[in-house]
Motif scaffolding. Structure first.
Motif, mmCIF file in Angstrom:
data_model
loop_
_atom_site.group_PDB
_atom_site.id
_atom_site.type_symbol
_atom_site.label_atom_id
_atom_site.label_comp_id
_atom_site.label_asym_id
_atom_site.label_seq_id
_atom_site.Cartn_x
_atom_site.Cartn_y
_atom_site.Cartn_z
ATOM 1 N N ALA A 158 64.328 -33.508 27.812
ATOM 2 C CA ALA A 158 63.983 -32.126 27.450
ATOM 3 C C ALA A 158 64.311 -31.817 25.993
ATOM 4 C CB ALA A 158 64.705 -31.149 28.376
ATOM 5 N N LYS A 159 65.189 -32.616 25.377
ATOM 6 C CA LYS A 159 65.549 -32.385 23.973
ATOM 7 C C LYS A 159 64.421 -32.785 23.020
ATOM 8 C CE LYS A 159 69.356 -34.090 22.487
ATOM 9 N NZ LYS A 159 70.445 -35.079 22.294
ATOM 10 N N TYR A 160 63.471 -33.590 23.533
ATOM 11 C CA TYR A 160 62.449 -34.164 22.660
ATOM 12 C C TYR A 160 61.056 -33.662 23.050
ATOM 13 C CZ TYR A 160 66.081 -37.329 21.063
ATOM 14 O OH TYR A 160 67.236 -37.833 20.522
ATOM 15 N N GLU A 161 60.193 -33.615 22.060
ATOM 16 C CA GLU A 161 58.798 -33.241 22.277
ATOM 17 C C GLU A 161 57.915 -34.447 21.998
ATOM 18 O OE1 GLU A 161 56.043 -29.551 21.025
ATOM 19 O OE2 GLU A 161 56.724 -30.758 19.317
ATOM 20 N N PRO A 162 57.117 -34.882 22.968
ATOM 21 C CA PRO A 162 56.177 -35.977 22.708
ATOM 22 C C PRO A 162 55.016 -35.474 21.836
ATOM 23 C CG PRO A 162 56.615 -35.709 25.069
ATOM 24 C CD PRO A 162 57.125 -34.487 24.387
ATOM 25 N N VAL A 163 54.505 -36.342 21.005
ATOM 26 C CA VAL A 163 53.301 -36.072 20.219
ATOM 27 C C VAL A 163 52.330 -37.216 20.502
ATOM 28 C CG1 VAL A 163 52.313 -35.770 17.925
ATOM 29 C CG2 VAL A 163 54.593 -34.855 18.431
ATOM 30 N N ARG A 189 50.651 -32.919 24.145
ATOM 31 C CA ARG A 189 52.111 -32.883 24.250
ATOM 32 C C ARG A 189 52.664 -33.454 25.548
ATOM 33 N NH1 ARG A 189 51.422 -32.802 19.916
ATOM 34 N NH2 ARG A 189 51.853 -31.284 18.280
ATOM 35 N N THR A 190 51.824 -33.738 26.521
ATOM 36 C CA THR A 190 52.312 -34.312 27.776
ATOM 37 C C THR A 190 51.320 -35.361 28.278
ATOM 38 O OG1 THR A 190 51.167 -32.778 29.268
ATOM 39 C CG2 THR A 190 53.311 -32.057 28.403
ATOM 40 N N VAL A 195 57.943 -39.377 19.602
ATOM 41 C CA VAL A 195 58.753 -38.248 20.069
ATOM 42 C C VAL A 195 59.523 -37.685 18.872
ATOM 43 C CG1 VAL A 195 58.989 -39.132 22.425
ATOM 44 C CG2 VAL A 195 60.717 -39.723 20.717
ATOM 45 N N ARG A 196 59.831 -36.393 18.945
ATOM 46 C CA ARG A 196 60.625 -35.755 17.901
ATOM 47 C C ARG A 196 61.502 -34.695 18.547
ATOM 48 N NH1 ARG A 196 55.696 -32.271 15.013
ATOM 49 N NH2 ARG A 196 55.168 -31.017 16.853
ATOM 50 N N ARG A 219 62.820 -31.281 19.645
ATOM 51 C CA ARG A 219 62.086 -30.024 19.791
ATOM 52 C C ARG A 219 62.427 -29.084 18.637
ATOM 53 N NH1 ARG A 219 59.070 -29.674 24.168
ATOM 54 N NH2 ARG A 219 59.511 -31.136 25.864
#
Length: 491
Positions: free
Chosen positions: A13-18, A175-176, A214-215, A217
């Motif tokens: 949950a700490k990361y956002e996929p791109v 994003r998912t 990933v980066r 959030r």
């Protein structure tokens, strides 16, 4: 299927996929992109080749006009801006299945750019941008014995060399993994409607590479991406993305650094493997293709090509909802393929109640298709048969029970509805006098239930309806029967 599975949900949950997707689509032309060789699947290896697609000295490419028309159709269907002047380029790299040592593609001046697809997400509709759509030729096919564990031999089939492709590159807006799945599903649906490709993933007509990073959030800067290749279904693409996101988070959380590389998906193990470091664009030494002039597709030529554009699925669904007074779910089912939508509309226009046709498809047909593991186009009951059934029900000549029985028989015997109906010809009793006679017989034989009804237990009426139906062998007209039962019991 194994995955990393060691990354806790709170860390993910700490990361956002791109995610960005590159989709290669083989065009459904009769011949290849730059020569007259047949463009078909399944021929014996290395039989559909010539000096042009083998890259022999002195052989010159000639662009396939139909491939250009298909590229324009696909570009407009995907809301792209079409260039009047585009340039072919040589993309240089070495691989055994690329006999020329370069691929004819497009680089800085593709045929189309700046498109989009709208997809459904849990948070509502989302627009996924399309960076570019460009034309190119396919390479041959390398077949590795025992990959990935013990590859000892590689066989090369050059039949696919020169097959016309369009490559559709998305913006990194996804994003998912679920959004990626929805994007690909919508893309395939649109391409099938235009008729530019059969999109057969098993035969390689549609292939997808996924770029994923990933980066943290809230961070704007993209992370280091990996490209995942060798994925042959949308379901596996979703699984590969889920695995790769977890892998990259695990690497970062462990203090490591994600490497820019190409990775291969192994469906049996449910994981990706490192294949090679990822090339940059300059590694390919692009330069304009000297043997092909600029591709000019004027506004007038585009207009002529786009006369063949069919009504696209989303627009068709909206029109059908309005025109036939059907639900959004009905419209989704009925437009699953262009051919099926055409059949439905022909049946709907011929039937007395288009809405009843749609309801039969949803309530009776799809349930049986699912149970039999069949696609819509494999149904033994045609849309003509559905329309006939709808009319018989609308006219009161068939009860719902009779209709269900006929549908069951049609599926059991793999016959169309009309054939089964003509052979069995069940008749619905709609003569009030005949139904009243049956009701009188049931009432006379069930005095206790009559007393219950007249004491105020009105639900007992259903008992009498059921008994009359049993007595009539399911042939009594249901609406008339309900009306007459209530009338008799209240008298």
């Amino acid at each position: 299927m194994s995955t990393t599975a060691s990354v806790a949900p709170e860390l993910l949950a700490k990361y956002e996929p791109v995610i960005g997707l590159e989709v290669h689509v083989q065009l459904l032309t009769q011949t290849k992109a730059f020569c007259g060789c047949s463009n078909k699947f399944g021929a014996p290896p290395n039989t559909l080749v010539c000096p042009v697609c083998l890259g022999l000295p002195g052989a010159l490419p000639v662009l396939n006009k139909r491939a250009v028309e298909f590229a324009v159709l696909a570009a407009r269907a995907l809301n792209c801006e079409i260039r009047e002047r585009s340039i072919f380029a040589r993309k240089n790299y070495f691989y055994p299945d690329l006999p020329k040592g370069y691929q004819i593609s497009q680089f800085d001046k593709p045929i189309a750019e700046h498109g989009w697809i709208d997809v459904d997400t849990p948070n509502g509709e989302k627009r996924i941008g399309i960076t570019r759509l460009h034309m190119e030729e396919d390479a041959g096919k390398s077949i590795h014995d025992g990959f990935p564990d013990s590859a000892t031999r590689t066989y090369v089939d050059l039949n696919r060399c020169g097959t016309p492709l369009i490559e559709i590159v998305s913006e990194p807006d996804i994003r998912t993994p679920d959004e990626a799945y929805e994007y690909l599903t919508k893309l395939k649906e649109i391409l099938l409607y235009t008729g530019v490709s059969d999109c057969n993933m098993e035969e390689g007509s549609l292939r997808c590479d996924a770029n994923v990073s990933v980066r943290p959030r809230g961070q704007e800067k993209f992370g280091t991406k990996a490209e995942v290749k060798n994925v042959n279904s949308f379901r596996f693409i979703r699984a590969a993305l889920e695995y790769e996101i977890e892998r990259q988070v695990e690497v970062i959380e462990g203090g490591g650094r994600v490497v820019q590389e190409t990775r291969l998906w192994n469906a049996n193990e449910g994981r990706t493997y490192s294949m090679r470091s990822k090339e940059q664009a300059h590694d390919y030494r692009y330069f304009p293709e000297p043997d092909l002039p600029p591709l000019i597709v004027t506004a007038d030529k585009q207009a002529a090509i786009l006369q063949d554009m069919p009504e696209l699925p989303e627009a068709r669904r909206k029109r059908m909802i309005s025109e036939y007074e059907i639900t959004a779910q009905d419209a989704q089912t009925l437009t699953a393929t262009r051919a099926f939508a055409d059949q439905f509309e022909a049946a709907a226009k011929a039937a007395k109640s288009p809405k009843r046709v749609a309801n039969l498809v949803q309530s009776e047909l799809t349930m049986r298709l699912k149970a039999a593991n069949l696609e819509l186009e494999q149904s033994p009951i045609t849309m003509k048969g559905i329309a006939q059934a709808a009319d018989l029900a609308e006219e009161g000549k068939l009860s719902s029970k009779q209709l269900k029985q006929l549908f069951d028989t049609a599926f059991e015997r793999n016959e169309d509805f009309g054939i089964v109906y003509e052979r069995e010809k069940p008749q619905q009793i709609s003569d009030p006098a005949a139904i009243e006679k049956l009701i009188d017989e049931v009432i006379a034989g069930n005095p206790k239930q009559v007393e219950q009804y007249r004491a105020g237990k009105k639900t007992v009426a259903a008992f009498f309806v059921g008994q009359v139906m049993k007595l009539s062998k399911g042939q009594a007209n249901p609406s008339l029967l309900n009306e007459l039962v209530a009338k008799k019991l209240d008298a």
